[in-house]
Design a protein around this motif. Sequence first.
Motif, PDB file in Angstrom:
ATOM      1  N   ARG A 184       0.800  -1.216   0.000  1.00  0.00           N
ATOM      2  CA  ARG A 184       0.000   0.000   0.000  1.00  0.00           C
ATOM      3  C   ARG A 184       0.842   1.280   0.000  1.00  0.00           C
ATOM      4  NH1 ARG A 184      -5.085   0.111   0.629  1.00  0.00           N
ATOM      5  NH2 ARG A 184      -5.123   1.846   2.079  1.00  0.00           N
ATOM      6  N   VAL A 185       1.953   1.266  -0.746  1.00  0.00           N
ATOM      7  CA  VAL A 185       2.782   2.460  -0.876  1.00  0.00           C
ATOM      8  C   VAL A 185       2.794   3.006  -2.300  1.00  0.00           C
ATOM      9  CG1 VAL A 185       4.249   1.934   1.104  1.00  0.00           C
ATOM     10  CG2 VAL A 185       4.923   1.140  -1.169  1.00  0.00           C
ATOM     11  N   LEU A 186       1.967   2.445  -3.169  1.00  0.00           N
ATOM     12  CA  LEU A 186       1.853   2.929  -4.538  1.00  0.00           C
ATOM     13  C   LEU A 186       0.677   3.897  -4.581  1.00  0.00           C
ATOM     14  CD1 LEU A 186       2.937   2.846  -7.379  1.00  0.00           C
ATOM     15  CD2 LEU A 186       1.551   0.813  -7.807  1.00  0.00           C
ATOM     16  N   LYS A 187       0.974   5.153  -4.310  1.00  0.00           N
ATOM     17  CA  LYS A 187      -0.048   6.182  -4.215  1.00  0.00           C
ATOM     18  C   LYS A 187       0.128   7.209  -5.334  1.00  0.00           C
ATOM     19  CE  LYS A 187      -2.012   9.235  -0.704  1.00  0.00           C
ATOM     20  NZ  LYS A 187      -1.956   9.667   0.698  1.00  0.00           N
ATOM     21  N   TYR A 188       1.289   7.819  -5.383  1.00  0.00           N
ATOM     22  CA  TYR A 188       1.634   8.760  -6.445  1.00  0.00           C
ATOM     23  C   TYR A 188       2.885   8.272  -7.153  1.00  0.00           C
ATOM     24  CZ  TYR A 188      -1.525  12.025  -4.163  1.00  0.00           C
ATOM     25  OH  TYR A 188      -2.632  12.613  -3.623  1.00  0.00           O
ATOM     26  N   ILE A 189       2.931   8.489  -8.465  1.00  0.00           N
ATOM     27  CA  ILE A 189       4.142   8.239  -9.228  1.00  0.00           C
ATOM     28  C   ILE A 189       4.679   9.600  -9.635  1.00  0.00           C
ATOM     29  CG2 ILE A 189       5.095   7.264 -11.341  1.00  0.00           C
ATOM     30  CD1 ILE A 189       3.075   5.018 -11.137  1.00  0.00           C
ATOM     31  N   THR A 190       5.977   9.792  -9.442  1.00  0.00           N
ATOM     32  CA  THR A 190       6.604  11.072  -9.720  1.00  0.00           C
ATOM     33  C   THR A 190       8.024  10.844 -10.227  1.00  0.00           C
ATOM     34  OG1 THR A 190       6.977  13.292  -8.831  1.00  0.00           O
ATOM     35  CG2 THR A 190       7.458  11.434  -7.352  1.00  0.00           C
ATOM     36  N   ALA A 191       8.720  11.934 -10.464  1.00  0.00           N
ATOM     37  CA  ALA A 191      10.121  11.874 -10.874  1.00  0.00           C
ATOM     38  C   ALA A 191      10.967  12.455  -9.753  1.00  0.00           C
ATOM     39  CB  ALA A 191      10.328  12.662 -12.159  1.00  0.00           C
ATOM     40  N   GLY A 192      12.168  11.946  -9.620  1.00  0.00           N
ATOM     41  CA  GLY A 192      13.071  12.437  -8.588  1.00  0.00           C
ATOM     42  C   GLY A 192      14.481  11.959  -8.836  1.00  0.00           C
ATOM     43  N   GLN A 193      15.281  12.008  -7.793  1.00  0.00           N
ATOM     44  CA  GLN A 193      16.652  11.533  -7.887  1.00  0.00           C
ATOM     45  C   GLN A 193      16.957  10.564  -6.760  1.00  0.00           C
ATOM     46  OE1 GLN A 193      19.677  14.562  -8.253  1.00  0.00           O
ATOM     47  NE2 GLN A 193      19.528  14.317 -10.460  1.00  0.00           N
ATOM     48  N   MET A 194      17.708   9.523  -7.106  1.00  0.00           N
ATOM     49  CA  MET A 194      18.220   8.559  -6.136  1.00  0.00           C
ATOM     50  C   MET A 194      19.638   8.224  -6.559  1.00  0.00           C
ATOM     51  SD  MET A 194      15.157   5.839  -5.485  1.00  0.00           S
ATOM     52  CE  MET A 194      13.783   6.261  -4.436  1.00  0.00           C
ATOM     53  N   ASN A 195      20.533   8.207  -5.610  1.00  0.00           N
ATOM     54  CA  ASN A 195      21.943   7.899  -5.891  1.00  0.00           C
ATOM     55  C   ASN A 195      22.496   8.755  -7.027  1.00  0.00           C
ATOM     56  OD1 ASN A 195      21.879   5.844  -3.911  1.00  0.00           O
ATOM     57  ND2 ASN A 195      21.079   4.399  -5.409  1.00  0.00           N
ATOM     58  N   GLY A 196      22.058  10.015  -7.104  1.00  0.00           N
ATOM     59  CA  GLY A 196      22.558  10.933  -8.116  1.00  0.00           C
ATOM     60  C   GLY A 196      22.028  10.698  -9.517  1.00  0.00           C
ATOM     61  N   GLN A 197      21.015   9.834  -9.652  1.00  0.00           N
ATOM     62  CA  GLN A 197      20.453   9.539 -10.968  1.00  0.00           C
ATOM     63  C   GLN A 197      18.984   9.922 -11.000  1.00  0.00           C
ATOM     64  OE1 GLN A 197      21.539   5.299 -11.016  1.00  0.00           O
ATOM     65  NE2 GLN A 197      22.775   5.786 -12.822  1.00  0.00           N
ATOM     66  N   ASN A 198      18.522  10.373 -12.173  1.00  0.00           N
ATOM     67  CA  ASN A 198      17.096  10.656 -12.344  1.00  0.00           C
ATOM     68  C   ASN A 198      16.333   9.346 -12.387  1.00  0.00           C
ATOM     69  OD1 ASN A 198      17.386  13.432 -12.440  1.00  0.00           O
ATOM     70  ND2 ASN A 198      17.665  13.460 -14.640  1.00  0.00           N
ATOM     71  N   VAL A 199      15.207   9.310 -11.677  1.00  0.00           N
ATOM     72  CA  VAL A 199      14.409   8.092 -11.581  1.00  0.00           C
ATOM     73  C   VAL A 199      12.924   8.424 -11.636  1.00  0.00           C
ATOM     74  CG1 VAL A 199      16.139   6.885 -10.176  1.00  0.00           C
ATOM     75  CG2 VAL A 199      14.294   8.145  -9.040  1.00  0.00           C
ATOM     76  N   ILE A 200      12.151   7.404 -11.930  1.00  0.00           N
ATOM     77  CA  ILE A 200      10.711   7.436 -11.726  1.00  0.00           C
ATOM     78  C   ILE A 200      10.506   6.678 -10.420  1.00  0.00           C
ATOM     79  CG2 ILE A 200       8.452   6.721 -12.634  1.00  0.00           C
ATOM     80  CD1 ILE A 200       9.855   8.924 -14.311  1.00  0.00           C
ATOM     81  N   CYS A 201       9.683   7.241  -9.536  1.00  0.00           N
ATOM     82  CA  CYS A 201       9.571   6.684  -8.191  1.00  0.00           C
ATOM     83  C   CYS A 201       8.167   6.894  -7.628  1.00  0.00           C
ATOM     84  CB  CYS A 201      10.605   7.341  -7.274  1.00  0.00           C
ATOM     85  SG  CYS A 201      10.480   9.154  -7.237  1.00  0.00           S
ATOM     86  N   THR A 202       7.960   6.393  -6.420  1.00  0.00           N
ATOM     87  CA  THR A 202       6.700   6.618  -5.730  1.00  0.00           C
ATOM     88  C   THR A 202       6.872   7.753  -4.732  1.00  0.00           C
ATOM     89  OG1 THR A 202       7.111   5.144  -3.855  1.00  0.00           O
ATOM     90  CG2 THR A 202       6.154   4.152  -5.850  1.00  0.00           C
TER      91      THR A 202
END
Length: 188
Positions: A94-112
Motif C-alpha cells: 500500500r505504498v503505490l499512491k503517487y508516481i513522480t520523478a526524482g533523484q536517487m543515488n545521483g540519478q534521475n528516476v521514476i519513483c513513488t
Amino acid sequence: MKQQLLTKVVAATAIALSGLTVASQPSYSLLAPGESGFWCSTSTGAPVTVYQNPQGAVEPWIEWTSDYFSGSGYNPITRCQLVSQRLEIYRRNRVLKYITAGQMNGQNVICTANQINGLCQNLIYTLRPGQDPIGSLYNLLAWRQGLVGMPSVAESSKIPYIDVREKLGENTADGAELPLFFPPSGLP
C-alpha cells in the motif's frame, strides 16, 4: 543399468526443454478473475508492465523498448520483470499512491511518493543519463495515452505527481496516509 541412465537423461532433458518452451511463450494473464496485480507481459511482442484490475481487465502501464541498460544486464524483458515485481510489492504494501520523478543515488528516476510534493521514496526505475524526467513521467504510463501533455491529477509543483490510487481501486481520500516502504534499490 546403461538403459536406466539413458532413460533418466532423456527424461531430464525433456523436462528442461519443456520448461524453456513454456517460459518463452507469451504471457496473457497470471492472475485468476477477481485478483489484481502487476506482471510483465510479452503477449504483444515488446515487454509491457501490465496491471490486472479486480474486474479482470488487463491494463498496459509501461512499455519497455529501450536497450540502453542492456550492457549492464538489464535488457527490456529483465527491466520489465524487475519493475513489474517492484510495482506489485509496492501495491501489496500500500505504498503505490503517487508516481513522480526524482533523484536517487545521483540519478534521475521514476519513483513513488506518499503525498503531493512528497519525497521520492521507492524506486520504480532509473532513467538513462540526459533523459527528461518530467517528459518521461508524462509519457510512461500506457493507460495515459491520449493524455500526453495534459496536466496530471496533482500538479501543484514543478514536478507532477500522478495519483494512481483510483486505478488500483485504493482509497483516494487525502486523510488516508500510507506507510513508507523502502526496498533495496540500485537496479535500473
